[in-house]
Design a protein around this motif. Structure first.
Motif, mmCIF file in Angstrom:
data_model
loop_
_atom_site.group_PDB
_atom_site.id
_atom_site.type_symbol
_atom_site.label_atom_id
_atom_site.label_comp_id
_atom_site.label_asym_id
_atom_site.label_seq_id
_atom_site.Cartn_x
_atom_site.Cartn_y
_atom_site.Cartn_z
ATOM 1 N N UNK A 104 0.250 9.571 19.484
ATOM 2 C CA UNK A 104 1.500 9.146 18.834
ATOM 3 C C UNK A 104 2.688 9.888 19.432
ATOM 4 N N UNK A 105 2.529 11.187 19.675
ATOM 5 C CA UNK A 105 3.618 11.980 20.244
ATOM 6 C C UNK A 105 4.046 11.440 21.606
ATOM 7 N N UNK A 106 3.071 11.095 22.456
ATOM 8 C CA UNK A 106 3.392 10.577 23.793
ATOM 9 C C UNK A 106 4.134 9.249 23.713
ATOM 10 N N UNK A 107 3.687 8.387 22.815
ATOM 11 C CA UNK A 107 4.370 7.100 22.658
ATOM 12 C C UNK A 107 5.799 7.303 22.145
ATOM 13 N N UNK A 108 5.960 8.177 21.148
ATOM 14 C CA UNK A 108 7.300 8.424 20.597
ATOM 15 C C UNK A 108 8.211 9.071 21.634
ATOM 16 N N UNK A 109 7.671 9.983 22.424
ATOM 17 C CA UNK A 109 8.475 10.630 23.463
ATOM 18 C C UNK A 109 8.956 9.607 24.490
ATOM 19 N N UNK A 110 8.069 8.670 24.850
ATOM 20 C CA UNK A 110 8.446 7.617 25.800
ATOM 21 C C UNK A 110 9.503 6.698 25.206
ATOM 22 N N UNK A 111 9.318 6.297 23.957
ATOM 23 C CA UNK A 111 10.288 5.423 23.289
ATOM 24 C C UNK A 111 11.635 6.125 23.123
ATOM 25 N N UNK A 112 11.601 7.437 22.853
ATOM 26 C CA UNK A 112 12.851 8.198 22.744
ATOM 27 C C UNK A 112 13.556 8.256 24.093
ATOM 28 N N UNK A 113 12.796 8.484 25.148
ATOM 29 C CA UNK A 113 13.361 8.567 26.501
ATOM 30 C C UNK A 113 14.014 7.247 26.907
ATOM 31 N N UNK A 114 13.436 6.100 26.455
ATOM 32 C CA UNK A 114 13.981 4.793 26.802
ATOM 33 C C UNK A 114 15.045 4.323 25.815
ATOM 34 N N UNK A 115 15.354 5.134 24.816
ATOM 35 C CA UNK A 115 16.455 4.817 23.909
ATOM 36 C C UNK A 115 16.091 3.954 22.718
ATOM 37 N N UNK A 116 14.786 3.801 22.439
ATOM 38 C CA UNK A 116 14.372 2.937 21.333
ATOM 39 C C UNK A 116 14.013 3.712 20.062
ATOM 40 N N UNK A 117 13.950 5.016 20.187
ATOM 41 C CA UNK A 117 13.648 5.879 19.046
ATOM 42 C C UNK A 117 14.606 7.067 19.066
ATOM 43 N N UNK A 118 15.026 7.489 17.887
ATOM 44 C CA UNK A 118 15.879 8.666 17.743
ATOM 45 C C UNK A 118 15.076 9.752 17.037
ATOM 46 N N UNK A 119 15.123 10.978 17.594
ATOM 47 C CA UNK A 119 14.459 12.120 16.974
ATOM 48 C C UNK A 119 15.516 13.037 16.383
ATOM 49 N N UNK A 120 15.416 13.316 15.103
ATOM 50 C CA UNK A 120 16.339 14.207 14.408
ATOM 51 C C UNK A 120 15.524 15.330 13.793
ATOM 52 N N UNK A 121 15.600 16.520 14.416
ATOM 53 C CA UNK A 121 14.736 17.635 14.060
ATOM 54 C C UNK A 121 13.293 17.205 14.342
ATOM 55 N N UNK A 122 12.450 17.073 13.335
ATOM 56 C CA UNK A 122 11.065 16.622 13.556
ATOM 57 C C UNK A 122 10.827 15.216 13.020
ATOM 58 N N UNK A 123 11.898 14.517 12.700
ATOM 59 C CA UNK A 123 11.790 13.195 12.097
ATOM 60 C C UNK A 123 12.191 12.125 13.105
ATOM 61 N N UNK A 124 11.567 10.958 13.008
ATOM 62 C CA UNK A 124 11.808 9.870 13.958
ATOM 63 C C UNK A 124 12.250 8.600 13.225
ATOM 64 N N UNK A 125 13.094 7.830 13.892
ATOM 65 C CA UNK A 125 13.514 6.527 13.364
ATOM 66 C C UNK A 125 13.801 5.596 14.541
ATOM 67 N N UNK A 126 13.734 4.265 14.313
ATOM 68 C CA UNK A 126 14.140 3.324 15.369
ATOM 69 C C UNK A 126 15.627 3.490 15.665
ATOM 70 N N UNK A 127 16.002 3.318 16.912
ATOM 71 C CA UNK A 127 17.413 3.452 17.284
ATOM 72 C C UNK A 127 18.157 2.136 17.075
ATOM 73 N N UNK A 128 19.470 2.205 17.200
ATOM 74 C CA UNK A 128 20.298 1.006 17.073
ATOM 75 C C UNK A 128 20.164 0.085 18.281
ATOM 76 N N UNK A 129 19.346 0.471 19.235
ATOM 77 C CA UNK A 129 19.049 -0.423 20.358
ATOM 78 C C UNK A 129 18.460 -1.739 19.860
ATOM 79 N N UNK A 130 17.676 -1.668 18.779
ATOM 80 C CA UNK A 130 17.093 -2.893 18.227
ATOM 81 C C UNK A 130 18.169 -3.795 17.640
#
Length: 271
Positions: free
Chosen positions: A61-87
């Motif tokens: 899960x961490x690897x997938x989230x890191x990849x999605x964050x790198x491509x701008x589809x996920x935002x990480x705030x501290x240790x919490x994740x959410x979909x980005x406004x890219x969607x």
């Protein structure tokens, strides 16, 4: 144009993406989509919470989230994740560039909301379900409850959805009806295929559909299909409001006539 029986031409694929050849699905892509959907469901979860929810390993899960964050589809705030406004950006682009009906329908909804003061909607069918792609609220409109922009729901649960379903080709309509689960949202929700088929026949005769407290208590809605020159349904517009205001002659006669006028204008603009 909206009251004629539709042709049996292809109208956009089978519900739920049926008919895929075996061996074409990519498991890593499916896992990323599962993770994205879990972010929506869990509302800013941690990596561990996503892993537990899906039954995947934390490292995966961490690897997938890191990849999605790198491509701008996920935002990480501290240790919490959410979909980005890219969607949101992608969804807005789809509305503007690929849905020809969107702009003329939005103009009609703005006029309808101003005239009635209620919530007005545009729904599009995709893979056998309805998607609310536009909402314009009038001055007296209640806060939308069950439906909102981007909401995906079974077609039989809304006036706009039933207006679409009634005008799909017979083959596609039957597939959607046979796959429906008929979960009860209220005591008025349609509960059987036979009841739905009877109502759809009446909708084709009348040219409009109603939702009488079927999705939310004390909320009524009316919907009318938008048809193209080949008599294929492109979507539907609807109006919803409290039963205290949408009632009597206004509900039974005036609003259906107003909807017919608006859909006719949209159809003319699409010629």
């Amino acid at each position: 144009m909206g009251s004629n029986q539709p042709t049996d031409k292809d109208d956009g694929g089978s519900p739920g993406g049926e008919g895929r050849p075996e061996g074409v699905l990519v498991s890593s892509v499916a896992k990323s989509i599962d993770i994205i959907e879990s972010l929506r469901e869990l509302r800013e979860p941690t990596v561990s919470e996503v892993a537990t929810h899906l039954g995947y390993s934390v490292s995966s899960v961490y690897k997938h989230l890191a990849t999605l964050e790198d491509r701008g589809y996920v935002v990480k705030d501290d240790h919490l994740y959410r979909p980005s406004l890219r969607f949101f950006e992608i969804g807005s682009e789809i509305n503007r560039q690929w849905l020809d009906v969107y702009e003329p329908a939005r103009t009609a909804l703005e006029e309808l909301a101003q005239e009635t003061g209620e919530n007005c909607w545009l729904m599009i069918e995709e893979q056998g379900t309805g998607v609310m792609v536009c909402n314009v609220s009038g001055k007296d409109a209640l806060e939308p409850g069950y439906f909102y922009e981007g909401k995906r729901a079974e077609l039989y649960r809304s006036a706009a959805g039933k207006a679409i379903l009634a005008n799909l080709s017979q083959d596609k309509r039957n597939k959607i009806i046979e796959s429906a689960e008929f979960d009860k949202l209220t005591e008025h929700t349609i509960a059987s295929r036979e009841t739905l088929r009877d109502e759809l026949e009446q909708i084709r005769a009348d040219g409009f559909a109603v939702n009488d407290e079927e999705a939310q208590p004390n909320i009524r809605a009316l919907g009318a299909p938008i048809m193209d020159v080949d008599n294929r349904v492109l979507g539907a517009i609807s109006i919803s409001g409290p039963t205290s205001r949408i009632s009597g002659e206004y509900y039974e006669t005036e609003l259906p006539e107003i909807l017919a006028e608006k859909t006719n204008i949209i159809e003319i603009k699409l010629l």
